[in-house]
Design an enzyme around this catalytic site. Structure first.
Site, mmCIF file in Angstrom:
data_model
loop_
_atom_site.group_PDB
_atom_site.id
_atom_site.type_symbol
_atom_site.label_atom_id
_atom_site.label_comp_id
_atom_site.label_asym_id
_atom_site.label_seq_id
_atom_site.Cartn_x
_atom_site.Cartn_y
_atom_site.Cartn_z
ATOM 1 N N GLY C 148 5.137 -1.614 1.439
ATOM 2 C CA GLY C 148 3.745 -2.079 1.435
ATOM 3 C C GLY C 148 3.429 -2.840 0.153
ATOM 4 O O GLY C 148 4.249 -2.929 -0.775
ATOM 5 N N CYS C 149 2.227 -3.399 0.079
ATOM 6 C CA CYS C 149 1.868 -4.261 -1.049
ATOM 7 C C CYS C 149 1.675 -3.430 -2.321
ATOM 8 O O CYS C 149 2.369 -3.650 -3.322
ATOM 9 C CB CYS C 149 0.632 -5.083 -0.710
ATOM 10 S SG CYS C 149 -0.794 -4.143 -0.125
ATOM 11 N N TYR C 150 0.769 -2.465 -2.303
ATOM 12 C CA TYR C 150 0.617 -1.595 -3.478
ATOM 13 C C TYR C 150 1.938 -0.904 -3.821
ATOM 14 O O TYR C 150 2.335 -0.874 -4.988
ATOM 15 C CB TYR C 150 -0.459 -0.533 -3.239
ATOM 16 C CG TYR C 150 -1.898 -1.013 -3.263
ATOM 17 C CD1 TYR C 150 -2.423 -1.654 -4.381
ATOM 18 C CD2 TYR C 150 -2.757 -0.760 -2.192
ATOM 19 C CE1 TYR C 150 -3.770 -2.048 -4.410
ATOM 20 C CE2 TYR C 150 -4.087 -1.156 -2.217
ATOM 21 C CZ TYR C 150 -4.596 -1.800 -3.327
ATOM 22 O OH TYR C 150 -5.908 -2.182 -3.369
ATOM 23 N N THR C 152 4.959 -1.835 -3.478
ATOM 24 C CA THR C 152 5.898 -2.729 -4.147
ATOM 25 C C THR C 152 5.549 -2.884 -5.623
ATOM 26 O O THR C 152 6.404 -2.743 -6.510
ATOM 27 C CB THR C 152 5.893 -4.109 -3.443
ATOM 28 O OG1 THR C 152 6.393 -3.952 -2.114
ATOM 29 C CG2 THR C 152 6.750 -5.113 -4.198
#
Lengths: 344, 344, 344, 344
Positions: C148-150, C152
């Site tokens: 996911g973005c957070y 990563t």
């Protein structure tokens, strides 16, 4: 104390009415309606109002609204016309921030709004709520159709030129820029931050509902049908309208346009003619009821460029409604409307 | 009528003071100084003030300032300490929005501000201008060192926990986010729209001037030296500070933190403890003097997360200064400060 | 030529995949699905793609997707798990940008995502798509669960510290800031420009779905269960994540943290350790697949502050998916991913 | 390999050139100059370039620049004319992104730019760098005066109408909106985030330097002097120009305007005529070299409204310069310019 009701309090003009009226010394908001949020405190939906209101949304109820002295409709078109007749019949004065009573030609209204009008007789009675042209009629009106946001900025900017017949009324171009709050608080993809920020676009070029309203107002001012091209644009910001108004002087000598504007608006509390050479910024009116105007003749040629800025939620909606209410109830016109624009 | 002077009126805290005082019924701004803009009308520089002030900038002049009851310094550090002594000697009360008198340890101040302090004795006398901790001392003070913007948000958020000794005072983390107006109105590349919008960054991680000020305040509250990591971030917006405050409960049972905060601030007109589970937005205080606070214990673990938001130009600067002035002059503490935050 | 399919092409990760793959020399997008927009050209919905694609949305159809070498799921959770088993059975390699296969503990996944998992066996097989920790396993994987973005931004920032056991693994604080595109392209009031611009707020403080994913990854890196407080914040901008990561050194002498990070990521094409003392801005990675990291020890104390920035739509989603695809298909890892971040 | 030099690399058009050329397979930037930043790595000033360039700023030095095949001037006016003659004499081809060689009438140039021109003979030789009108002359030119940002958007939008003589050439109104990057990277109060965001204003209404350039181009297209009112506006965003172009049809019957535009630009790689009824957004070209155009006749009346959008830093500056370079050096015109606009 003026007892006020607000129908449709969950949109941006609704919360802006609450913000303004919170500091109005002579108004108490008694009722605020919302079908979907019945029972919720207004300060729960709008935390900026915490400490200012102890008031919950309720479903629209004519009985409760009829206890008010004045009812504001901060609703999409179609709502006010369904409730206004009964309220007026019971002696309540109605101020519609929406479009139901703005267009005198009911057929034209129906064509643009794709709806059958349910009380055309009230259209005839309604007073168009732009104090700078209709102050006297507003005083005793039972029903006000507040001017729209673009129409306010455009009409105030063009009025002196058209009233004096100085420009070619067949070739008016109003290039208008609005912040996204003009599109309302409804969930939609087009006004998501990720869609509407960092970008500019025109919209509604083939035809926008404010076109007939503006044309009607300018035609009245000019005394004959005007030719108008109106192009609205969406700006990547929250509040503000900037109208850039083009017209061609009939007689290309100096007409003392600056003096003309200053005189026309000398007694207007909410129109500020800026010094010659100015370029008003929308932020200079952010949160205030002021309209600021500059007049230019680029290269001393025969084209006049008028720059007119308002906060679409204040002078373009809720502030104007309060200004109108002050006139109707014999209050000082600027009562509760003396907020200084927020800059930066 | 309180006669007020403002030194350094061309920055953001200066224009914000003017905006707030324009609607204060008991204050008249008599003097506003600016070396560079001597003679210019304030409304020429700040068009939002048109119609509210007939006042021009003048070069700083102790004689004229000495006619005032109170003088605000809305200046970079170093200015107030050069003029305050004479004004105080002549009976003027001084409210410094800058940093000259905030740090009690003069050597520490000189180390962080890279400047020799010219009136260390006044540092000892100065009262730290955060009404929520110093209300009584403010009443009779001759000189106020208004709390900084980050320090206000952080201290109000941590106070109840530290005063009661509930958390490990050696492991405080204050992750703070500020709009660009905190950087002031000076021309600089770093705060150009094209540099600071559409981006987020931390700055000053090795050390920021607000660190010793916050540490001093929290140490006083805790009654012993605190360990604090403070990381400020620049946000792509104009106004607002959001402080996210982390600390670890000494005793990981429920401490009734919500009730603790509500009691601590029950009588504070400008601290709003939000309902449990809330997430305050900075826009809920935009243009208002309010600080809104929420308290969380994620996953019911022993870490407490306090969220504290203010408008850095109001409760973090000019609004706080007016609140302090009201206390000093025996006025109602919220006089002139009842503006509703602008939303949207 | 790699034949690619995209399921769920109308969201932000979908259009970002199309943007990136348009310039990938070895990929041709053959199918892109959308139930609601069946038949519409992708360039009609996303005019930035005009001239780059002659491709229309179609309803999801396993037969057509099965002709692809790889299928990307750019969908909300729940979609990939319903289609992946059949595609994998037919030899298609699947890269899920969503959350269906990220959490190895199926019960935990079901608790956070409030859904019954329909193919828990595939969870066991799925490789977590973060090349910096799983490059080798990715090569031959049939199913990738992209990070996911957070997760990563947070994992890349913490990895070196936890892998070496240098910090107290029980007291990690990840204060994260994301642009609004992380919330997706669905119509919702909360992410309207008028709601989310000019404001900052924390959200999901009691618990956010990325918490278990981050905790799982950090626990693997540390070799023991970590204690993590994760607070996400919504920023008034479109793209970018800034993770500010706090931890406490076990041994407060200099550990050569800068060198540690530089070595750990020396061969990583998409992790850039900035020079000591830097403060990375999210705009320095806008539109690029890079993660930029700085390491600080404020005041030379024992707290480490790591700053980690990514573009949530690129390294946090679609760029990472392409990086993973390059690894899976034996392509140079940076093929199609060499775009320079757009600044300003 | 084309060896390129850039004079003035610290502004926005300079960094944008670097961004574009980083992915151009046939160009190597050999020299980049900056008096103030001599010795600094370009990637230190612009971290988005980290990993893409190993190149430092140097003071401008004709010897070093003369080793290049082509030199770009990304400088304020006045710089290119001081260095171009010697470079051209030594066989270097020069592409000026500034204004020094755009106006053929040297007296007019001197009047608008308040400077004595130092090489008027080169003005006569210079080719105006707008490929859509001058492609053939560009091929062999030694000196290119790249079209300005507003002039590019306005000319491309008006060309078909004026070339065919369909509209009243005496009454053209170009209402243009630009992001703040058009104002450059210099420190100035007016383009601070706190001044320029959340606001819109017109500027330069009495006269803007792009007026004579646009008038010259439109006059050439029309074959007779045009009458033009040009009003630029500052938008609260970084990149993008939206030109809204008004003109009046001489013959108010349908002229097949859509087909006219499609034909005129059928072979242009960087002009995209949108489908009838479209409203192009500036973000649809953000970061790309495309100009997108729509044509409207509101209410089927005789006014034509053309909407033309570009990225001011790409098609309005650095991208156009690379397009011109490709033509000059016999490369495919779109080489290095195939980036997809970033959306969202």
């Amino acid at each position: 104390m003026i007892k006020a009701g607000i129908v449709g309090g969950t949109g941006y003009t609704g919360v802006e009415l609450l913000r303004i009226l919170a500091n109005h010394p002579q108004v108490r908001v008694e009722v605020i309606t919302s079908r979907s949020e019945d029972g919720m405190q207004v300060s729960e939906m709008f935390p900026n109002l915490r400490g200012h209101y102890d008031l919950a949304f309720s479903v629209p109820d004519v009985e409760r609204l009829a206890q008010c002295d004045v009812v504001f409709f901060a609703t999409p078109h179609g709502v006010a016309m369904s409730m206004a007749p009964e309220l007026i019949a019971r002696g309540v004065r109605v101020i519609d921030l929406g479009a139901d009573f703005r267009i005198r030609d009911v057929a034209l209204w129906e064509q643009w709004y794709k709806l059958k009008h349910t009380c055309p007789d009230l259209v005839a009675e309604a007073v168009y709520g732009l104090p700078e042209i209709n102050r006297e009629q507003i005083r005793d009106a039972r029903l006000i159709a507040c001017a729209g946001c673009y129409p306010t900025a455009v009409q105030l900017g063009y009025l002196p030129l058209l009233e004096k017949g100085l420009v070619d009324h067949r070739r008016l171009v109003a290039d208008c820029k609005s912040g996204a709050s003009g599109a309302g608080r409804g969930a939609s993809v087009g006004t998501l931050l990720c869609e509407a920020s960092e970008s500019v676009k025109a919209y509604g070029v083939p035809g926008h509902r404010h076109l007939p309203e503006i044309r009607q107002g300018l035609t009245l001012a000019a005394g004959r049908p005007v030719g108008l091209t109106f192009v609205p644009h969406l700006m990547p910001m929250i509040r503000g309208i900037h109208a850039t108004l083009y017209s061609v002087l009939k007689d290309p000598v100096d007409h003392g346009l600056q003096a003309l504007y200053e005189e026309r608006f000398a007694n207007e509390p909410f129109v500020d003619v800026m010094p010659a050479g100015s370029h008003p910024e929308t932020r200079s009116v952010k949160g205030s009821n002021m309209c600021r105007i500059s007049i230019h003749r680029p290269q001393d040629d025969d084209t006049v460029v008028v720059l007119s800025v308002i906060d679409n939620l204040v002078k373009g909606a809720s502030g104007q409604a309060v200004q109108v209410m002050n006139i109707m109830f014999g209050r000082p016109e600027n009562e509760g409307l003396q907020q200084v624009a927020m800059l930066p």
